[in-house]
Design an enzyme around this catalytic site. Structure first.
Site, PDB file in Angstrom:
ATOM      1  N   ASP A  19       0.853  -1.188   0.000  1.00 13.39           N
ATOM      2  CA  ASP A  19       0.000   0.000   0.000  1.00 13.39           C
ATOM      3  C   ASP A  19       0.888   1.236   0.000  1.00 13.39           C
ATOM      4  O   ASP A  19       1.947   1.248   0.630  1.00 13.39           O
ATOM      5  CB  ASP A  19      -0.936   0.026   1.220  1.00 13.39           C
ATOM      6  CG  ASP A  19      -1.974   1.140   1.076  1.00 13.39           C
ATOM      7  OD1 ASP A  19      -2.797   1.093   0.145  1.00 13.39           O
ATOM      8  OD2 ASP A  19      -1.926   2.097   1.885  1.00 13.39           O
ATOM      9  N   GLU A  21       0.827   5.510   0.500  1.00 13.39           N
ATOM     10  CA  GLU A  21       0.160   6.779   0.798  1.00 13.39           C
ATOM     11  C   GLU A  21       0.912   7.833   0.008  1.00 13.39           C
ATOM     12  O   GLU A  21       2.117   7.706  -0.235  1.00 13.39           O
ATOM     13  CB  GLU A  21       0.195   7.102   2.293  1.00 13.39           C
ATOM     14  CG  GLU A  21      -0.487   6.069   3.168  1.00 13.39           C
ATOM     15  CD  GLU A  21      -1.930   5.771   2.787  1.00 13.39           C
ATOM     16  OE1 GLU A  21      -2.644   6.695   2.349  1.00 13.39           O
ATOM     17  OE2 GLU A  21      -2.354   4.610   2.908  1.00 13.39           O
ATOM     18  N   TYR A 130      -4.059   2.716  -9.104  1.00 12.14           N
ATOM     19  CA  TYR A 130      -3.320   3.698  -8.308  1.00 12.14           C
ATOM     20  C   TYR A 130      -1.903   3.245  -7.960  1.00 12.14           C
ATOM     21  O   TYR A 130      -0.921   3.797  -8.482  1.00 12.14           O
ATOM     22  CB  TYR A 130      -4.112   4.003  -7.032  1.00 12.14           C
ATOM     23  CG  TYR A 130      -3.594   5.187  -6.257  1.00 12.14           C
ATOM     24  CD1 TYR A 130      -3.908   6.490  -6.638  1.00 12.14           C
ATOM     25  CD2 TYR A 130      -2.781   5.017  -5.132  1.00 12.14           C
ATOM     26  CE1 TYR A 130      -3.419   7.586  -5.934  1.00 12.14           C
ATOM     27  CE2 TYR A 130      -2.292   6.095  -4.418  1.00 12.14           C
ATOM     28  CZ  TYR A 130      -2.621   7.379  -4.823  1.00 12.14           C
ATOM     29  OH  TYR A 130      -2.135   8.462  -4.121  1.00 12.14           O
ATOM     30  N   HIS A 202      -5.844   4.477   5.777  1.00 13.52           N
ATOM     31  CA  HIS A 202      -5.010   5.515   5.150  1.00 13.52           C
ATOM     32  C   HIS A 202      -3.652   5.662   5.833  1.00 13.52           C
ATOM     33  O   HIS A 202      -3.053   6.744   5.852  1.00 13.52           O
ATOM     34  CB  HIS A 202      -5.732   6.867   5.107  1.00 13.52           C
ATOM     35  CG  HIS A 202      -7.071   6.775   4.453  1.00 13.52           C
ATOM     36  ND1 HIS A 202      -7.225   6.361   3.150  1.00 13.52           N
ATOM     37  CD2 HIS A 202      -8.316   6.990   4.923  1.00 13.52           C
ATOM     38  CE1 HIS A 202      -8.504   6.344   2.852  1.00 13.52           C
ATOM     39  NE2 HIS A 202      -9.194   6.719   3.911  1.00 13.52           N
ATOM     40  N   ASP A 207      -3.347  -0.252   6.176  1.00  9.35           N
ATOM     41  CA  ASP A 207      -4.099  -0.723   5.002  1.00  9.35           C
ATOM     42  C   ASP A 207      -3.591  -2.082   4.521  1.00  9.35           C
ATOM     43  O   ASP A 207      -4.371  -2.911   4.056  1.00  9.35           O
ATOM     44  CB  ASP A 207      -4.016   0.308   3.864  1.00  9.35           C
ATOM     45  CG  ASP A 207      -4.897   1.524   4.123  1.00  9.35           C
ATOM     46  OD1 ASP A 207      -5.764   1.455   5.020  1.00  9.35           O
ATOM     47  OD2 ASP A 207      -4.723   2.548   3.432  1.00  9.35           O
TER      48      ASP A 207
HETATM   49  N1  DCM Z   1      -6.227   9.900  -1.539  1.00  5.96           N
HETATM   50  C1  DCM Z   1      -6.730  11.181  -1.667  1.00  5.96           C
HETATM   51  N2  DCM Z   1      -8.070  11.415  -1.459  1.00  5.96           N
HETATM   52  C2  DCM Z   1      -8.898  10.421  -1.118  1.00  5.96           C
HETATM   53  C3  DCM Z   1      -8.401   9.119  -0.983  1.00  5.96           C
HETATM   54  C4  DCM Z   1      -7.042   8.889  -1.192  1.00  5.96           C
HETATM   55  O1  DCM Z   1      -5.968  12.106  -1.969  1.00  5.96           O
HETATM   56  N3  DCM Z   1     -10.187  10.667  -0.913  1.00  5.96           N
HETATM   57  C5  DCM Z   1      -4.797   9.674  -1.774  1.00  5.96           C
HETATM   58  C6  DCM Z   1      -3.992   9.971  -0.527  1.00  5.96           C
HETATM   59  C7  DCM Z   1      -3.678   8.597   0.009  1.00  5.96           C
HETATM   60  C8  DCM Z   1      -3.599   7.749  -1.241  1.00  5.96           C
HETATM   61  O2  DCM Z   1      -4.583   8.298  -2.108  1.00  5.96           O
HETATM   62  O3  DCM Z   1      -2.438   8.616   0.686  1.00  5.96           O
HETATM   63  C9  DCM Z   1      -3.821   6.282  -1.024  1.00  5.96           C
HETATM   64  O4  DCM Z   1      -5.124   6.059  -0.531  1.00  5.96           O
HETATM   65  P1  DCM Z   1      -5.451   4.908   0.516  1.00  5.96           P
HETATM   66  O5  DCM Z   1      -5.152   5.440   1.869  1.00  5.96           O
HETATM   67  O6  DCM Z   1      -6.897   4.617   0.340  1.00  5.96           O
HETATM   68  O7  DCM Z   1      -4.544   3.768   0.241  1.00  5.96           O
HETATM   69 MG    MG Z   2      -3.553   3.353   2.098  1.00  2.76          MG
END
Ligand code: DCM
Ligand code: MG
Length: 331
Positions: A19, A21, A130, A202, A207
């Site tokens: 995963d 971020e 992604y 997140h 995750d």
């Molecule tokens: N992200 C975002 N806005 C969202 C969901 C995710 O900008 N509504 C971006 C920031 C997170 C990345 O995608 O660090 C990865 O998402 P996730 O935490 O779901 O793995």
């Molecule tokens: Mg994540």
């Protein structure tokens, strides 16, 4: 089920759950801020220990897991939404003097993979939409041409395919009312199986733990699907390409002599062309990043990138049109 042309020639032995971020969503050309990889063997997934629980036993989290979790200074501002859902800020990275995505990361990834039994498959939830293209973009910016002998598979794709194939609806969480669209967001899947929402959403490590816990619930079906449908990571297209390779390398303090371990093929050219591919997977038309809707829906995210002034002008313009129509057609 027939195997995809470039799927592994023998069953996958190691599943590396990943995963990322990052600073935001496409089209903002996000940069990675946190990366977490958990390598779990096929054997561990096929032979879980169970904890007695009513109404049925729950698989225990695998005990033998190699883990690599890294904080990476993204050198790019977080969008307010990304910062708010992840709790990550540019100030925190600066204050803690975290390094950028640099050659050390390549070395870590290569060393981590070198210790795993092949064939190896990277697994991510919405990976095709992604995580894989984003990782590829960052690797390309460092001049990496190929990550040899690594496959990748997206758990959302796998779950949707299995739900369609066997009609058991073992994954898609069907909220009320009946007939409404099934949900495959990670926290919904976790809720479906464990009846509570996951901790640490997140957060890259949180995750990954959630994804493995969900995967364990139907591990044999998912592994079987991946044996036939995983594709070489080398076929992944970068989310975007920037002429930032040299900048990335030089930005980082502590970069030593480049060291390119096995499995890594580097660009011979110095620069990478500046082009963007808006859809990293042109053939993958069905997958909105519905793993990215947890706190804010996608519509909000898209509106968010329209500057406030433009939104005001649009609203005013709309008001004027409504007033004009009302004046033209008095009741
Ligand atoms: N992200 C975002 N806005 C969202 C969901 C995710 O900008 N509504 C971006 C920031 C997170 C990345 O995608 O660090 C990865 O998402 P996730 O935490 O779901 O793995
Ligand atoms: Mg994540």
């Amino acid at each position: 089920m027939c195997a995809a042309p470039e799927s592994p020639s023998r069953p996958i032995e190691t599943f590396v759950f990943m995963d990322l971020e990052a600073t935001g969503l496409p089209p903002s050309q996000p940069k990675i801020a946190e990366m977490c990889l958990f390598a779990v063997t096929r054997h561990a997934l096929e032979h879980p220990q169970y904890r007695n629980s009513f109404p049925k036993p729950v698989p225990l989290f695998p005990r033998l897991v190699d883990k690599l979790c890294v904080c990476i200074n993204p050198d790019k501002p977080f969008t307010p939404i990304a910062s708010s859902i992840t709790g990550l800020t540019n100030e925190a990275f600066a204050r803690n003097k975290k390094q950028s995505f640099n050659l050390h990361i390549l070395q870590m990834i290569a060393a981590f993979f070198s210790r795993q039994h092949p064939p190896i498959c990277l697994v991510a939830h919405n990976g095709c939409g992604y995580d894989f293209p984003l990782l590829k973009a960052e690797l390309c910016m460092l001049g990496l041409l190929a990550l040899e002998e690594i496959y990748c598979a997206d758990t959302i794709k796998a779950m949707k395919a299995l739900d369609n194939e066997n009609q058991l609806h073992q994954f898609g969480y069907q909220p009320n009312p009946p007939g409404s669209r099934k949900k495959y967001a990670l926290h919904d899947l976790y809720f479906k199986f464990y009846k509570v929402y996951p901790l640490n959403s997140h957060n890259a490590e949180g995750d990954v733990i959630t994804l493995i816990s969900v995967f364990q619930q139907r591990a044999r079906d998912l592994m079987c699907w991946m044996d036939s449908n995983a594709r070489p990571f080398n076929t992944v297209k970068a989310m975007y390409k920037e002429n930032e390779r040299d900048a990335c390398i030089s930005k980082t303090p502590g970069n030593t002599q480049p060291f390119y371990p096995n499995r890594l093929q580097m660009h011979s050219q110095q620069k990478v062309a500046t082009t963007r591919s808006p859809n990293p997977f042109p053939e993958d038309d069905d997958e909105p990043a519905d793993n990215h809707i947890p706190l804010n829906n996608r519509m909000t995210d898209e509106l968010f990138i329209i500057p406030d002034e433009i939104k005001m002008i649009l609203v005013l313009f709309l008001g004027l049109i409504i007033a004009w129509i009302a004046l033209k057609n008095p009741v």
